[in-house]
Design a protein around this motif. Structure first.
Motif, PDB file in Angstrom:
ATOM      1  N   GLU A 121      16.940  -3.960 -13.290  1.00  0.00           N
ATOM      2  CA  GLU A 121      15.658  -4.437 -13.808  1.00  0.00           C
ATOM      3  C   GLU A 121      15.478  -4.056 -15.279  1.00  0.00           C
ATOM      4  N   LEU A 122      16.241  -3.055 -15.710  1.00  0.00           N
ATOM      5  CA  LEU A 122      16.003  -2.473 -17.035  1.00  0.00           C
ATOM      6  C   LEU A 122      17.055  -2.804 -18.084  1.00  0.00           C
ATOM      7  N   VAL A 123      18.266  -3.136 -17.628  1.00  0.00           N
ATOM      8  CA  VAL A 123      19.357  -3.363 -18.585  1.00  0.00           C
ATOM      9  C   VAL A 123      20.104  -4.664 -18.301  1.00  0.00           C
ATOM     10  N   GLY A 124      20.999  -5.004 -19.206  1.00  0.00           N
ATOM     11  CA  GLY A 124      21.735  -6.251 -19.100  1.00  0.00           C
ATOM     12  C   GLY A 124      22.774  -6.262 -17.995  1.00  0.00           C
ATOM     13  N   MET A 153       7.542   0.128 -13.770  1.00  0.00           N
ATOM     14  CA  MET A 153       7.516  -1.293 -13.417  1.00  0.00           C
ATOM     15  C   MET A 153       8.722  -1.670 -12.573  1.00  0.00           C
ATOM     16  N   ALA A 154       9.873  -1.092 -12.917  1.00  0.00           N
ATOM     17  CA  ALA A 154      11.075  -1.350 -12.120  1.00  0.00           C
ATOM     18  C   ALA A 154      10.910  -0.759 -10.720  1.00  0.00           C
ATOM     19  N   MET A 155      10.334   0.437 -10.632  1.00  0.00           N
ATOM     20  CA  MET A 155      10.117   1.076  -9.328  1.00  0.00           C
ATOM     21  C   MET A 155       9.131   0.271  -8.473  1.00  0.00           C
ATOM     22  N   GLU A 156       8.249  -0.456  -9.145  1.00  0.00           N
ATOM     23  CA  GLU A 156       7.273  -1.284  -8.436  1.00  0.00           C
ATOM     24  C   GLU A 156       7.879  -2.633  -8.032  1.00  0.00           C
ATOM     25  N   LYS A 157       8.743  -3.132  -8.888  1.00  0.00           N
ATOM     26  CA  LYS A 157       9.344  -4.445  -8.639  1.00  0.00           C
ATOM     27  C   LYS A 157      10.340  -4.401  -7.473  1.00  0.00           C
ATOM     28  N   VAL A 158      11.132  -3.334  -7.413  1.00  0.00           N
ATOM     29  CA  VAL A 158      12.175  -3.261  -6.387  1.00  0.00           C
ATOM     30  C   VAL A 158      11.569  -2.740  -5.075  1.00  0.00           C
ATOM     31  N   GLN A 168       0.836  -1.213   0.000  1.00  0.00           N
ATOM     32  CA  GLN A 168       0.000   0.000   0.000  1.00  0.00           C
ATOM     33  C   GLN A 168       0.862   1.251   0.000  1.00  0.00           C
ATOM     34  N   MET A 169       1.892   1.254   0.833  1.00  0.00           N
ATOM     35  CA  MET A 169       2.775   2.431   0.906  1.00  0.00           C
ATOM     36  C   MET A 169       3.490   2.632  -0.427  1.00  0.00           C
ATOM     37  N   GLN A 170       3.849   1.507  -1.049  1.00  0.00           N
ATOM     38  CA  GLN A 170       4.560   1.615  -2.318  1.00  0.00           C
ATOM     39  C   GLN A 170       3.661   2.181  -3.413  1.00  0.00           C
ATOM     40  N   GLN A 171       2.390   1.773  -3.411  1.00  0.00           N
ATOM     41  CA  GLN A 171       1.457   2.305  -4.404  1.00  0.00           C
ATOM     42  C   GLN A 171       1.346   3.820  -4.282  1.00  0.00           C
ATOM     43  N   LEU A 172       1.326   4.283  -3.037  1.00  0.00           N
ATOM     44  CA  LEU A 172       1.270   5.722  -2.783  1.00  0.00           C
ATOM     45  C   LEU A 172       2.550   6.394  -3.299  1.00  0.00           C
TER      46      LEU A 172
END
Ligand code: SAM
Length: 225
Positions: free
Chosen positions: A111-114, A41-46, A10-14
């Motif tokens: 999350e975004l690059v190799g 998506m990376a900000m959500e995954k980590v 919940q805090m992360q969604q905010l």
């Protein structure tokens, strides 16, 4: 999910909402209308709470920097997202980060690059970040102890370079280690004051273009360079 995990989500969604709000609010200066889906998506995954010291756990998803020890900070989530966005990353990119700190920004990049190469000048932080990243199974991040001003010559050139400490000038070695067609994001200005976040691009011809993004406040780039 345990109760704690639900709170984190919940805090992360905010936090994600705040990032887009700040992005819209600063669009006039940054030229960025919104953070793109891949970066979000990376900000959500980590999970930022994995990188924040236990005593600040409840503030993990606040949209602000937090202390990580040794007088250093984990950067504000909005700034992490914005700097990442401006690098315009592609999956195959090789990225250099100067200022590993907690390892959070490195995880976002991973999350975004190799391949991500990150340099930290404080031993305790470098060790901690390497451990956190290993625990989270980031096999595409290499952490090195050293003065990032000098870059990482043996792994150069880089498609993108991100400097997360304030420098008074663009470190020439970093400019040299940036690929033609590459991008660098760096806070520039006097230390312990407000700096300007600058985006530097190196054209295929080698020509350098520098643009101002936003006023920011970063801890200083140290070292005896
Ligand atoms: N990117 C980090 C994160 O995600 O947690 C936050 C970085 S913090 C704002 C800046 C970091 O740069 C500090 O950990 C500091 O020790 C480091 N630093 C300062 N000067 C440096 C240098 N010359 N080379 C490498 N790291 C440096």
């Amino acid at each position: 999910l345990a109760k704690n995990d639900i709170d984190y989500v919940q805090m992360q969604q905010l936090m994600l909402k705040r990032i887009q709000e700040d992005t819209r609010a600063t669009q006039g200066s940054t030229g960025v209308a919104q953070i793109s889906p891949s970066v979000m998506m990376a900000m959500e995954k980590v999970q930022r709470h994995r990188f924040v010291p236990q005593r600040y756990d409840e503030y993990s998803y606040d949209n602000r920097p937090l202390p990580i020890g040794n007088g250093q900070t984990i950067s504000q989530p909005f700034i992490v997202a914005l700097m990442t966005e401006l690098l315009n990353l592609e999956k195959t990119d090789k990225v250099l980060e100067v200022g590993t700190g907690s390892g959070y920004q490195a995880a976002i990049l991973a999350e975004l690059v190799g391949q991500v190469y990150t340099i930290e000048i404080i031993q305790t932080l470098a060790d901690q970040a390497a451990e956190t990243l290993a625990n989270l199974n980031y096999e595409n991040v290499k952490v090195k102890l050293g003065d990032g001003y000098r870059g990482w010559p043996s792994e150069a050139p880089f498609d993108a370079i991100i400097v997360t400490a304030a420098a008074t000038e663009i470190p020439p070695p970093l400019l040299q280690q940036l690929k033609a067609g590459g991008r660098m994001i760096i806070p520039l200005g006097e230390q312990n004051e407000v700096q300007q976040l600058k985006l530097i691009t190196k054209a295929e011809s080698g020509e350098i273009t520098i643009s101002e993004v936003l006023a920011v406040r970063f801890v200083p780039l140290t070292g005896d360079h």
